[in-house]
Design an enzyme around this catalytic site. Structure first.
Site, PDB file in Angstrom:
ATOM      1  N   SER D  46       4.746 -11.833 -34.471  1.00 19.27           N
ATOM      2  CA  SER D  46       3.887 -11.432 -35.420  1.00 19.27           C
ATOM      3  C   SER D  46       4.749 -11.888 -37.082  1.00 19.27           C
ATOM      4  O   SER D  46       5.882 -11.679 -37.272  1.00 19.27           O
ATOM      5  CB  SER D  46       3.354 -10.192 -35.474  1.00 19.27           C
ATOM      6  OG  SER D  46       2.382  -9.957 -37.107  1.00 19.27           O
ATOM      7  N   GLU D  47       4.095 -12.511 -38.041  1.00 15.34           N
ATOM      8  CA  GLU D  47       4.538 -13.374 -38.921  1.00 15.34           C
ATOM      9  C   GLU D  47       5.325 -11.787 -39.657  1.00 15.34           C
ATOM     10  O   GLU D  47       6.776 -12.173 -40.442  1.00 15.34           O
ATOM     11  CB  GLU D  47       3.766 -13.288 -40.015  1.00 15.34           C
ATOM     12  CG  GLU D  47       2.559 -12.802 -40.688  1.00 15.34           C
ATOM     13  CD  GLU D  47       1.360 -13.856 -40.541  1.00 15.34           C
ATOM     14  OE1 GLU D  47       1.160 -15.484 -40.932  1.00 15.34           O
ATOM     15  OE2 GLU D  47       0.804 -13.360 -41.886  1.00 15.34           O
ATOM     16  N   ASN D  48       5.199 -10.767 -39.802  1.00 11.92           N
ATOM     17  CA  ASN D  48       5.286  -9.350 -40.646  1.00 11.92           C
ATOM     18  C   ASN D  48       6.570  -9.156 -39.546  1.00 11.92           C
ATOM     19  O   ASN D  48       6.923  -8.320 -40.106  1.00 11.92           O
ATOM     20  CB  ASN D  48       4.324  -8.693 -40.715  1.00 11.92           C
ATOM     21  CG  ASN D  48       3.989  -8.340 -39.119  1.00 11.92           C
ATOM     22  OD1 ASN D  48       3.756  -8.826 -38.965  1.00 11.92           O
ATOM     23  ND2 ASN D  48       2.924  -6.516 -39.791  1.00 11.92           N
ATOM     24  N   SER D  88      11.748 -12.814 -40.193  1.00 16.03           N
ATOM     25  CA  SER D  88      10.645 -13.490 -39.413  1.00 16.03           C
ATOM     26  C   SER D  88      10.388 -14.987 -39.674  1.00 16.03           C
ATOM     27  O   SER D  88      10.351 -15.837 -38.258  1.00 16.03           O
ATOM     28  CB  SER D  88       9.644 -12.385 -39.698  1.00 16.03           C
ATOM     29  OG  SER D  88       8.355 -13.171 -38.637  1.00 16.03           O
TER      30      SER D  88
END
Lengths: 209, 255, 255, 209
Positions: D46-48, D88
């Protein structure tokens, strides 16, 4: 009577202000980590990502996972932190070092200095010096005033390949403490018994009081 | 090598290999290899020794130093140079910090048998990170005005002259970690961390010698991982000495 | 503000302040402020509320979003906009992800009362890191060929067109962390970490609300620090609700 | 009978290969985290900064410190790791995502797509879409084949501001699975009972078998 290396270290450490982040280079500057600072508290940063280290460990008590920039096994103080090399140099390049103290071969009146390549060598040893020199708020140098054959190391311009342009703040030598002025060096302090004439005789550019 | 670029999975794929020779198997001639370590901490002594036995040639070796100025001598890039395996090094030191010390690498370099690119240490770290982060180039104030910047592209940003530096991609990273789990997540101890996380980012294949027994996946808290396992392909646990090579007290206590 | 740029020390200087109002005291009009957080985790709710009370004007606010599309509403940049404190936002969202949601910020933007710079999320993170790392600019493939790249400088590196992006420096970072020690070392829990370490790097002054009681210096293992304390100036422990603001279950479970 | 959103998710998930790193965008793509993959193991990113997350948590068991890109509270699988936003996106930009699955407003025959700005809007919502689109090895899209008023979303060229140029690998809609060919779309699969003629009628550019 000229200063010993430890006295040079002590003299430079007197310039540190409370709260400074201080980076110490390989060689002579590592002596500074052992200088008592009294009321002042500084944080020692080492280029290999160690923030908040203390004195060198006594023989037999070394943590072989932990070295300073000079490869000496050191201790960590409460509040220390470890980061990787890119984050460590982010702190350096990002301007977080209040001062870096480095050894040098030559210091010049125009604020240049040279500490990575000797005459005639094909290669050299840069380490973190160019990053530190370019981005620390202040650059302090520690070096003998003359080479072993008596040639001056404080010069109008560097003769060796430089580490950075116009960045030197203070230069501690066995003869005293000096600041580059553009034209020469201004005396900030003299070792006990050392005269201005002696310094002038040992320096290749004007020395002013 | 068997892995695809950036190959990795969490748990089922077994990343643990039997020994150091298996760990370095398949590294081809001409590979670009990054070696972790700053002074002793983080140097993958065992993998370097295995790479010497494996014999891959015409290597480009990236590391802070080529090693070899200290007593006792430990496996280092200088040994691979002496072994005829190295075409080029990319380092922040190509000479020892003391003029009186001679690196094993240096005579080969002076005779022109090995190429060298000397890079400021922070630029080296940032170029590795950039390669791993998909940043093909960046500007830095480091080395401006020096011999290293001669003939190269600079520009002025916010009134300051800065130098263009390119990403430094890596085929294989050889690293030493303190702990790892089966998913490849790594933890380093103290200044052992140094370049390792950046080399793991920059490399297609990451091979790690690990000081503690390999842990089951999930044994490292996700908040405490230094290098995520998806970057790591091969793990090998270091046996106790004399079978495994461990750091020793140096006779000369300065780099 | 009292601190010098990048001011910090290990232990003796007391970084702990009494309350949220003391934490945001002295933030001047015109400041550039970065706010941690991605969805709820990491948003400094209490410091945002205090900044609203404090009243600094003409702020530039940097964050992933301006917030406000969710129920129940929590303190967010949108509230500072409604409060007349904001001149500009720099975000990866200036509109909600669902067309049916309306951000409180959006009508102010559409009426031209607040400026906005929309930045791809990865570029936003990298520009913050660059500011903290002394990298004035870098190249990225992100946004090439899009409306965001129109009229801007690109070049081809390794056969790929890439876009020049500049560092994004910050005056004040407002962050929320899980743990901190008196030296300012921070640990974040799970996805609370997000932008916080980068904003701490980019900012001259870092102010942190902390979920657990502030620990004595040395209580966090140096290997486990996420943001080193030398980057942090002010810490404040968050009291239990209702005096402190804590995350709540969202009524609409999507960003 | 067209596919449901869950069937679209299942169909795209059939394309995943064992060992892939998979990034799921906001909205429809989050359904994919719940699709059983049998023998294949993929890692969800996930991008976070969440690497290795699992299904959405049941109500009452949420960890409020942990969300996916869509802001949903999720679980972590053994072997998960958390990194900050720059790391990330380093994984994303560095080419570590084998696939990113995103929602979209429009997909074009030339491989462009649009998913950040609607017609007439002053602003938009980019999030991580431009980074992911530029650098993932494959870009899969999930969208309804037509807008609510019946206009086609599969077009010769995008009419909305694009997210990235020429990157789309596969497009799953309620009618089937398609790959852009430059001139149009090639059918990779059709929803049960959907005919090629129906797809052609709903698409603004050539559709080939």
């Amino acid at each position: 009577m000229s200063w010993t290396r430890m006295q040079m270290a002590e003299r430079l450490a007197r310039e540190f202000e409370d709260g400074w982040i201080v980076n110490l280079g390989v060689g002579m500057p590592t002596l500074i980590a052992d200088v008592p600072l009294g009321d002042r508290e500084v944080v020692f940063h080492s280029e290999n990502g160690v923030i908040g280290y203390g004195p060198v460990t006594p023989p037999g008590q070394e943590d072989l996972h932990l070295v300073n920039a000079g490869g000496q096994n050191v201790t960590l103080l409460p509040g220390a932190a470890i980061v990787h090399h890119a984050d460590s140099f982010a702190l350096i390049r990002g301007g977080r070092m209040d001062v870096t103290v480095m050894g040098a071969y030559e210091a010049a009146a125009n604020g240049d200095f040279a500490n990575w390549k000797v005459k005639g060598a094909k290669g050299g040893g840069i380490g973190g010096a160019m990053d530190l020199a370019a981005s620390a708020k202040r650059v302090f140098l520690m070096l003998e005033h003359r080479t072993r054959d008596g040639s001056p190391r404080l010069l109008p311009r560097c003769t060796l390949p430089i580490t950075a342009r116009g960045v030197v703040t203070l230069v501690a030598t066995d003869l005293g403490l000096f600041a580059p002025t553009g034209e020469g060096f201004a005396v900030r302090d003299l070792a006990p018994g050392v005269t201005l004439d002696e310094v002038r005789a040992a320096t290749a550019c004007p020395v002013t009081e | 090598m068997a892995e695809r670029d950036g190959d990795g999975s969490m748990t089922r794929r077994n990343k643990v290999v039997a020994d150091f020779d298996a760990a370095v198997a398949g590294i081809p001639d001409g590979a670009t290899i990054a070696f972790g370590g700053f002074a002793q901490p983080g140097v993958p002594f065992n993998l370097i020794a295995a790479l010497g036995r494996q014999g891959a040639k015409r290597l480009t070796c990236i590391a802070n130093t080529t090693g070899g100025a200290h007593k006792p001598r430990m496996p280092d890039i200088g040994m691979l140079v002496e072994n005829g395996q190295v075409a080029k090094v990319v380092c922040s030191f190509t000479a020892a910090t003391r003029a009186s010390d001679m690196l094993p690498f240096t005579p080969y370099y002076e005779r022109g048998e090995v190429e060298a690119e000397i890079v400021p240490q922070g630029t080296l770290a940032e170029r590795l990170r950039a390669a791993g982060a998909g940043i093909p180039a960046f500007y830095t104030p480091t080395a401006v005005g020096t011999e290293l910047a001669e003939g190269r592209e600079t520009r002025v940003i916010n009134g300051r002259e800065v130098l263009l530096e390119y990403a430094l991609p890596v085929d294989v990273a050889l690293l030493r970690a303190h702990q790892a789990d089966e998913a490849g997540n790594l933890r380093f101890r103290r200044s052992q961390r140094n370049f390792a996380p950046l080399m793991a980012m920059a490399a297609k294949t990451v091979i790690v010698e690990v000081e503690e027994p390999i842990l089951p996946a999930g044994a490292i808290d996700p908040d405490d991982v230094h290098t995520p396992g998806i970057l790591v392909q091969r793990l090998v646990a270091i046996p106790p000495p004399p079978h495994g090579i461990w750091p020793v007290r140096r006779e000369v206590p300065a780099r």
